[in-house]
Write a protein that holds these residues in place. Sequence first.
Motif, short mmCIF file in Angstrom:
data_model
loop_
_atom_site.label_atom_id
_atom_site.label_comp_id
_atom_site.label_asym_id
_atom_site.label_seq_id
_atom_site.Cartn_x
_atom_site.Cartn_y
_atom_site.Cartn_z
N PRO A 131 38.09 -3.41 69.13
CA PRO A 131 37.72 -3.29 67.72
C PRO A 131 36.87 -4.48 67.27
O PRO A 131 36.98 -5.56 67.86
CB PRO A 131 39.08 -3.28 67.01
CG PRO A 131 40.05 -3.89 67.97
CD PRO A 131 39.54 -3.57 69.34
N PRO A 132 36.02 -4.27 66.25
CA PRO A 132 35.78 -3.02 65.54
C PRO A 132 35.06 -1.99 66.43
O PRO A 132 34.16 -2.34 67.18
CB PRO A 132 34.88 -3.43 64.37
CG PRO A 132 34.81 -4.90 64.37
CD PRO A 132 35.25 -5.38 65.67
N TYR A 133 35.51 -0.74 66.32
CA TYR A 133 34.91 0.35 67.09
C TYR A 133 33.66 0.87 66.37
O TYR A 133 33.65 1.02 65.16
CB TYR A 133 35.92 1.48 67.26
CG TYR A 133 37.16 1.05 68.00
CD1 TYR A 133 37.18 0.99 69.38
CD2 TYR A 133 38.32 0.70 67.30
CE1 TYR A 133 38.32 0.58 70.07
CE2 TYR A 133 39.45 0.29 67.96
CZ TYR A 133 39.46 0.22 69.34
OH TYR A 133 40.59 -0.19 70.02
N VAL A 134 32.62 1.13 67.14
CA VAL A 134 31.36 1.66 66.59
C VAL A 134 31.13 3.02 67.23
O VAL A 134 30.96 3.12 68.45
CB VAL A 134 30.17 0.72 66.88
CG1 VAL A 134 28.89 1.28 66.27
CG2 VAL A 134 30.45 -0.68 66.33
N VAL A 135 31.14 4.06 66.39
CA VAL A 135 30.99 5.44 66.87
C VAL A 135 29.80 6.06 66.14
O VAL A 135 29.77 6.10 64.91
CB VAL A 135 32.26 6.28 66.59
CG1 VAL A 135 32.08 7.69 67.13
CG2 VAL A 135 33.48 5.61 67.21
N LYS A 136 28.82 6.56 66.91
CA LYS A 136 27.59 7.10 66.32
C LYS A 136 27.31 8.50 66.83
O LYS A 136 27.59 8.83 67.99
CB LYS A 136 26.39 6.20 66.67
CG LYS A 136 26.46 4.79 66.15
CD LYS A 136 25.21 4.02 66.53
CE LYS A 136 25.22 2.61 65.96
NZ LYS A 136 23.97 1.87 66.31
#
Length: 420
Positions: free
Chosen positions: A138-143
């Motif tokens: 984390p922080p998780y980055v989802v795109k």
Amino acid sequence: MRVLVVGSGAREHALVLALAQDPQVTALACAPGNAGTAAVAEQHGLDVQDGAAVVALARDWTADLVVIGPEIPLVAGVADAVRAAGFACFGPGAEAARIEGSKAFAKDVMAAAGVPTASSLIVDSPADLDAALAGFTPPYVVKDDGLAAGKGVVVSEDLELARAHAMHLLDDGHPVLLESYLDGPEASLFCLVDGTTVVPLVPAQDFKRVGDGDAGPNTGGMGAYAPLPWAGETLVDELVAAVVQPVADEMARRGTPFTGLLYAGLALTSNGPAVIEFNCRFGDPETQVVLALLRTPLAALLNATAVGTLAEHPPLEWADGAAVTVVVAAEGYPGTPRLGDVISGSDAPGVLHAGTRRREDGAVVSTGGRVLSVVGTGTDLAAARADAYRRLEGVHLTGSHHRTDIGLRAEKGEVTVPGR
């Protein structure tokens, strides 16, 4: 010069206003436009994704230059159709526009060009998601791997929230890009590129989160300011040399040279600059502040980019001071927005239209999530902020919302680049 601008947002309103101030422009059209562009340019109904329709309009209107604003027609290949019909066109062809249309493609280009970016992984099956997420911290980055109008990204410390967003995208048939988190302040750098020559514009910073203090979900952008008082005099040249020129060179090497506006979204991290994303067009809302400061006539500049003579263009001229824009969003945005409400104060100077139309009775009503961009300028960032929020006081839209802190941390000197 007769200039046709394709698009209907505040970015296109800003482009039209800047082009209208250019003495070389003898006629100006915007298609399909909005209630604001109608006051400055001829309006024409248009499906912006239909290349044949854009070509037909350019031919009927006898355009000398076609400027394509939004990413969707660029990714769809409309610029290719316009150029094939013999018109000068500002905007990349479909292959080059993949720099925005596919994040996986952009990552591949950056890897080949040696450009720093976040480590990443593409996931295209729900069965692979949990194992993939386990490889990130984390922080998780989802795109969303494709186009998502700035709203396909979740950045969260909450694993379940990140997972839910990824599953939503996968269930809709969209591949997911997982990325490592990049620390440091963000910057938007617009560069004109004619295949080989790169000319940077002033850098800006935009605000993606819907609420003050960067709270809430991502949006298409809630405001921006330019230039960056914390950036330092050499930062732009460093970014061009380390990021933009290598990418332009790599795309030319591949036989798909980029022509138009290459937008680098950057994180200025403790380990140096790293690319968050590339866009293939002028960004919104940054365009509203960048063009507010540009003093070089815009039409010849865009035309030089379109026809490959950018290296011969004189150095750009800029106004002193700063510019700030604040986005007025409809109730419900970035979810389902409330539409059709009457707007007052929208015809005032400094108010740029995005999601608007004018009814037969003359009233301007809302038609989208981001409705207006209110632009202020001043001798410094504090003065520009004060001007923007003063102008905003004259605008009313029932249920609307806006951020009150655009540029505030920079005004207070609270934004710093690690290691500089």
